[in-house]
Motif scaffolding. Sequence first.
Motif, mmCIF file in Angstrom:
data_model
loop_
_atom_site.group_PDB
_atom_site.id
_atom_site.type_symbol
_atom_site.label_atom_id
_atom_site.label_comp_id
_atom_site.label_asym_id
_atom_site.label_seq_id
_atom_site.Cartn_x
_atom_site.Cartn_y
_atom_site.Cartn_z
ATOM 1 N N TYR A 220 0.857 -1.322 0.063
ATOM 2 C CA TYR A 220 0.017 0.158 0.015
ATOM 3 C C TYR A 220 0.876 1.191 0.099
ATOM 4 C CZ TYR A 220 -3.485 -3.384 1.721
ATOM 5 O OH TYR A 220 -4.293 -4.352 1.527
ATOM 6 N N LYS B 39 -9.531 2.870 -1.938
ATOM 7 C CA LYS B 39 -9.922 2.728 -3.332
ATOM 8 C C LYS B 39 -8.550 2.714 -4.134
ATOM 9 C CE LYS B 39 -14.843 4.377 -3.749
ATOM 10 N NZ LYS B 39 -15.430 5.551 -4.449
ATOM 11 N N ARG B 40 -7.296 3.426 -3.545
ATOM 12 C CA ARG B 40 -6.133 3.503 -4.376
ATOM 13 C C ARG B 40 -4.985 2.646 -3.482
ATOM 14 N NH1 ARG B 40 -3.558 9.132 -6.641
ATOM 15 N NH2 ARG B 40 -1.642 8.017 -7.884
ATOM 16 N N PRO C 116 -3.262 -1.820 -6.341
ATOM 17 C CA PRO C 116 -3.691 -1.509 -7.845
ATOM 18 C C PRO C 116 -4.257 -3.024 -8.460
ATOM 19 C CG PRO C 116 -1.355 -2.212 -7.332
ATOM 20 C CD PRO C 116 -2.113 -1.834 -6.135
ATOM 21 N N GLY C 117 -5.058 -2.727 -9.653
ATOM 22 C CA GLY C 117 -5.389 -3.829 -10.292
ATOM 23 C C GLY C 117 -4.512 -4.015 -11.634
ATOM 24 N N GLU D 75 -4.827 -3.689 -14.754
ATOM 25 C CA GLU D 75 -4.634 -2.567 -15.561
ATOM 26 C C GLU D 75 -4.159 -1.124 -15.127
ATOM 27 O OE1 GLU D 75 -5.517 -3.570 -18.626
ATOM 28 O OE2 GLU D 75 -5.760 -5.514 -17.906
ATOM 29 N N THR D 76 -3.955 -1.242 -13.639
ATOM 30 C CA THR D 76 -3.272 0.082 -13.289
ATOM 31 C C THR D 76 -1.931 0.296 -13.993
ATOM 32 O OG1 THR D 76 -4.153 -0.427 -10.951
ATOM 33 C CG2 THR D 76 -2.594 1.129 -11.155
ATOM 34 N N PRO D 77 -1.808 1.446 -14.439
ATOM 35 C CA PRO D 77 -0.418 2.076 -15.176
ATOM 36 C C PRO D 77 0.642 1.747 -14.374
ATOM 37 C CG PRO D 77 -2.360 3.756 -15.416
ATOM 38 C CD PRO D 77 -2.635 2.735 -14.618
ATOM 39 N N GLU E 191 3.189 3.504 -14.043
ATOM 40 C CA GLU E 191 3.714 4.538 -13.511
ATOM 41 C C GLU E 191 2.869 5.035 -12.066
ATOM 42 O OE1 GLU E 191 2.987 4.230 -16.575
ATOM 43 O OE2 GLU E 191 4.985 4.205 -17.529
ATOM 44 N N GLN E 192 1.687 4.686 -12.256
ATOM 45 C CA GLN E 192 0.764 4.911 -10.987
ATOM 46 C C GLN E 192 1.201 3.919 -9.805
ATOM 47 O OE1 GLN E 192 -3.518 5.298 -11.283
ATOM 48 N NE2 GLN E 192 -3.759 4.546 -9.073
ATOM 49 N N MET E 193 1.705 2.739 -10.356
ATOM 50 C CA MET E 193 2.001 1.773 -9.155
ATOM 51 C C MET E 193 3.378 2.304 -8.683
ATOM 52 S SD MET E 193 0.870 -1.889 -10.804
ATOM 53 C CE MET E 193 1.493 -1.769 -12.103
ATOM 54 N N ASP F 16 2.759 5.403 -6.223
ATOM 55 C CA ASP F 16 2.093 4.787 -5.127
ATOM 56 C C ASP F 16 2.936 3.961 -4.171
ATOM 57 O OD1 ASP F 16 -0.257 6.368 -5.612
ATOM 58 O OD2 ASP F 16 -1.429 4.634 -6.522
#
Length: 566
Positions: free
Chosen positions: A210, A295-296, A299-300, A302-304, A306-308, A311
């Motif tokens: 997380y 909610k964030r 990740p799933g 399909e999460t980009p 870059e976002q992973m 975070d």
Amino acid sequence: MKFYTFDELTYPDVPPEVGPEVRFTNRFCDPRIVTQAYRDHLDEWAICEDLGFDGAFVNEHHFTAVNIQPACNIMAAAIIMRTKSMKVGVIGNVIPLRHPIRTAEEFAMLDCLSGGRFIAGIVRGVPQEYVSYNVDPFTSRERLAESYDVIHKCLNEEVFDYDGKFWQLAGVSIWPKPIQRPLPFWMPAGSLETIEFAAQRHINSAQVFYPPEAFRDAFDQYKKVARERFGWHPDFANFIGARFIHVAETNDQAIAEARDALGYLFRVFSRPINNPAPVPGLHSDQSFQHRTNIKRDFPGPETPFEQMREDGFIVCGDPDYVTRWLERDMKISGYGHFLGMFHIGNIAHANVMNAKRLFAKHVMPALRDLNVTSPTIEPSRTERLAVGSNNGRDGDAAKLPLYGDSNYVLTRDAPEILRDFSKSENGRIVAGWEIGVPSRGPDGFPYQIIFAGPAREYRGSAIRLRLMTTDGREVSDDADVVLEACHPSGGNSQLIFQTKYSQFAAIPDQHATNAANALYQRTVVAEPFIIRLRVTVPAGSPAPDPAADESFFEIECFKHWLNVTA
């Protein structure tokens, strides 16, 4: 800050055309690939000692390609044999689905095998494990608590019985004992219920995946529960942050090496063999109310990427980027142990080794001074033993209890009695009883009569005696009392106990707690030897009468049947 390595040990070769729509049964498993994966991971764990890591951790899962070490304690033993000084731990055993005695025994073995370097870990398990084990997930928390209770007793108590809902145990005393007392325990604790469980038992709490703020939410909840409900104050050393991590010479290189490996992990992560729908019972409606941005948090597929990366699901970059990201994470989250998951999915072994070298050279030194707990000075084991006890050796032996594990008492009415006797020897009268050792059982195995002598914890087996004379009085205080074992031929005698009769006459109630005399020589008597209790009275004294109604003796002992058949 303490630094550790930790990996799921994912099977690296699931075909690329296979996704979560396919059941990942073991038809996809090539044991030769597993063998190479084990060798690669062992090299990756072992090098960490040379690089200055504080330890290495493994964990347990079942029925899934994402982790192919269902018996992770075996892997921990292999790491122990490849290292000399760093900690080795499991995080952890799925204790609701394991026998708690076996778990405790393995933990104790690992601690002894490592010379006191082992860190124990427990987990509650994931849905498919309860499905395939056919265990009701609604009982998982009760099973967790009861199993931990048994494990804790095994590791810290000499002997105990247990009468629980799931386990009924008798006379448990594990061998070996662990070196560390108490043995340290870690566990992932994200839900409210598990946080409370861990805080109550002072089990260190780990968070994984997380963002920093979610780590902080969980750790703050643990601190609140520990302080308000259980009266203690956790610090940095009670918290562990775990993250996927990859370090390379440049940011672009690190991203290129890790991106597809992380995609592979997601492909195998979300499809166990049996998990057709969310499994009820593992969580409640209140389990995650403490998390402020759920909610964030995870990740799933399909999460980009870059976002992973932003975070912190994966910390990926050059040494400077990784250092700066982790510094912020550690300050926000407040953990004192970092678990780096370097082997991501099917990433190349060479890339993992390089990442660890870069991490140890550049990142660890820059972050060592973060979140350091002031040490608590505790007395050494020798000092603790010395406080008020002298270890039971140099104090007053009379204060020790009698031997308490006897399972048999020899008396004048016992079936082992051969005869009572009274005879004259050299002008003095000798009287008493002769006692045999039981003959062999029907399977041919022999019996032993064991008399306990003095030890650190007790004085020895109890012996009680009252011997009347033919005129109805007790024998003289000056009478000599001897307990011995000897061959029927009269030779090869072994003295077990000797004193004056006054030592018995002076005790008002020989059956009062700890009042009896104690034997001072441990002796094992087997067939054909006999046991003789004899009392010799001074010349001219009234004759002893071992057959008198008020005459008695009791010798507590251990009647041992040497049965070694399966």
